[in-house]
Write a protein that holds these residues in place. Sequence first.
Motif, mmCIF file in Angstrom:
data_model
loop_
_atom_site.group_PDB
_atom_site.id
_atom_site.type_symbol
_atom_site.label_atom_id
_atom_site.label_comp_id
_atom_site.label_asym_id
_atom_site.label_seq_id
_atom_site.Cartn_x
_atom_site.Cartn_y
_atom_site.Cartn_z
ATOM 1 N N ALA A 1 0.848 9.999 -9.101
ATOM 2 C CA ALA A 1 2.116 10.158 -9.818
ATOM 3 C C ALA A 1 3.320 9.798 -8.960
ATOM 4 C CB ALA A 1 2.258 11.588 -10.326
ATOM 5 N N ARG A 2 3.105 9.402 -7.735
ATOM 6 C CA ARG A 2 4.220 9.064 -6.848
ATOM 7 C C ARG A 2 4.617 7.614 -7.021
ATOM 8 N NH1 ARG A 2 1.562 11.935 -1.485
ATOM 9 N NH2 ARG A 2 1.573 14.081 -2.306
ATOM 10 N N LYS A 3 5.920 7.394 -7.140
ATOM 11 C CA LYS A 3 6.446 6.037 -7.319
ATOM 12 C C LYS A 3 7.331 5.641 -6.147
ATOM 13 C CE LYS A 3 6.567 4.773 -12.210
ATOM 14 N NZ LYS A 3 7.453 4.356 -13.311
ATOM 15 N N ARG A 4 7.303 4.359 -5.866
ATOM 16 C CA ARG A 4 8.201 3.772 -4.873
ATOM 17 C C ARG A 4 8.671 2.432 -5.416
ATOM 18 N NH1 ARG A 4 7.516 0.306 -0.367
ATOM 19 N NH2 ARG A 4 9.050 0.642 1.307
ATOM 20 N N ARG A 5 9.976 2.283 -5.537
ATOM 21 C CA ARG A 5 10.560 1.063 -6.097
ATOM 22 C C ARG A 5 10.064 0.794 -7.513
ATOM 23 N NH1 ARG A 5 10.290 -3.053 -0.847
ATOM 24 N NH2 ARG A 5 11.838 -1.944 0.415
ATOM 25 N N GLY A 6 9.837 1.869 -8.257
ATOM 26 C CA GLY A 6 9.427 1.755 -9.644
ATOM 27 C C GLY A 6 7.954 1.509 -9.852
ATOM 28 N N VAL A 7 7.149 1.489 -8.779
ATOM 29 C CA VAL A 7 5.722 1.190 -8.862
ATOM 30 C C VAL A 7 4.913 2.374 -8.344
ATOM 31 C CG1 VAL A 7 3.873 -0.307 -8.011
ATOM 32 C CG2 VAL A 7 6.085 -1.285 -8.610
ATOM 33 N N PRO A 8 3.870 2.802 -9.084
ATOM 34 C CA PRO A 8 2.966 3.848 -8.570
ATOM 35 C C PRO A 8 2.117 3.284 -7.432
ATOM 36 C CG PRO A 8 2.806 3.632 -10.967
ATOM 37 C CD PRO A 8 3.533 2.428 -10.464
ATOM 38 N N THR A 9 2.544 3.526 -6.202
ATOM 39 C CA THR A 9 1.938 2.856 -5.046
ATOM 40 C C THR A 9 0.478 3.250 -4.838
ATOM 41 O OG1 THR A 9 2.885 4.593 -3.653
ATOM 42 C CG2 THR A 9 4.113 2.542 -3.837
ATOM 43 N N ALA A 10 0.147 4.541 -5.045
ATOM 44 C CA ALA A 10 -1.238 4.973 -4.831
ATOM 45 C C ALA A 10 -2.179 4.264 -5.799
ATOM 46 C CB ALA A 10 -1.344 6.489 -4.992
#
Length: 474
Positions: free
Chosen positions: A342-351
């Motif tokens: 559920a973690r996002k970075r720059r609008g993308v779920p990186t995991a």
Amino acid sequence: MSTATTTPQSDTEVPGTTDASGTPGATESEGKHSRRFGLPIATALVMGNIIGGGIFLLPASVAPYGTISLVAFGVLTLGAIALALVFGRLAHRHPTTGGPYVYARAAFGDFAGFLTAWSYWITAWVSNAALAVAAVGYLDVLIPLHGSKPATIGAALLVQWLPALANLAGTRYVGAVQIVATVLKFVPLLLVAVGGLLFFDSADLGPFRAGDESALGAVSASAAILLFSYLGVESAAVSAGEVRDPRRNVGRATVLGTLAAAFLYLLTTLSVFGTVPHERLVASNAPFTDAVNLMFGGSWGGTAVACMALVSMLGALNGWTLLSAQTPYAAARDGLFPKVFARKRRGVPTAGVLVTVVLASLLTVYNYTAGTAGVFETLVLVTTFTATVPYLLSSAAQFFFLLSGHSDRVHRPRLIRDTVLTLVAFGFSLWLVAGSGHAAVYQGVLFLFGGVLVYAGMSARGRRAAMGEGAPRS
């Protein structure tokens, strides 16, 4: 909290804020690397995910059944459009990231939502492995790998990780890559299709029914080969939370992208059928290369087609990598997948992106080191089955909404039309399951049942958390 009565906001939306275009919903936390998709990019996402590498192999694959395979194309197209319209209506009711997962959970609860998310996730990363392996075959035309297994594996991994890095850079770059890839593959394919019509010779078409099967058997058999090429009609719905004005644009992008892809499929296949003699086409390993060589002469067709195929597959990998992260992201927000998704970075779920590309990479390495092409082909058919599970549950969810009688879900003036479309989409999805074959259904069910244990663990964790919150404090 059930999503059957409330529509959860995307985590990228905060009341009172606007994005660069003035559309309400974007937050400052999205940053310059995150950008909502407009109608053109959403349409390109659908087209890019439907049109992968299969289009360059389809004419030769279905040629043994004769031109009756064009009938299968037509039936598949009608079914895909019905699904596209159903997804558009569902996205209008639930304009949030997750697509089929959101719809199934809203209608039937957590377990149905989890099965949808799990099944779709399997489809995404196995499909990525299949696309990467296919892309290496065309890369070998441009950069001869000389049969070196380490070089081949390295190239396959590179083809997967480049789109993953584009995704990790942010949705702004995902959209840019998707637009470029779609244009670069759509224009030359259209030129080949139109050029093929100019050189069209009906004598090259061959018999209408080339095999010993009945007409219905030939249509079903050729349709089974074509199924994988129509996966992706749900692409805009899955990424609805990243689409600008999703209630309006998701449905339009889904229908427009599906129609454009279907038109290109039918036109290019017909052109190749009418350009390459049937006997030669049946034995061809590169039908587009043969068609270009016959149309314009010379041997440059192989290089041109290899470039188009490679661009097409990179675009498909770019879009599928994003989709493979969106569904686990939506499920993780509801506590049905591990929280890391559920973690996002720059609008993308990186995991989700990282886990997907790692699993696809491992499957790719296994395929090359084991040397069992038959096993890998079966896994590709498994993706056809696993993709139909979300299609079936989404169609059933729409049927439930239509029959539930809630005024906020039923568009009464169009009730009959929506019901007919939903039944067509459900029947089409069942046909896809049948076309996957017994072996693929068997292994696909095993994949699905493997996820039941994950659901049990996540449910137990949620139950313990709820009991902890309800315990009296001293």
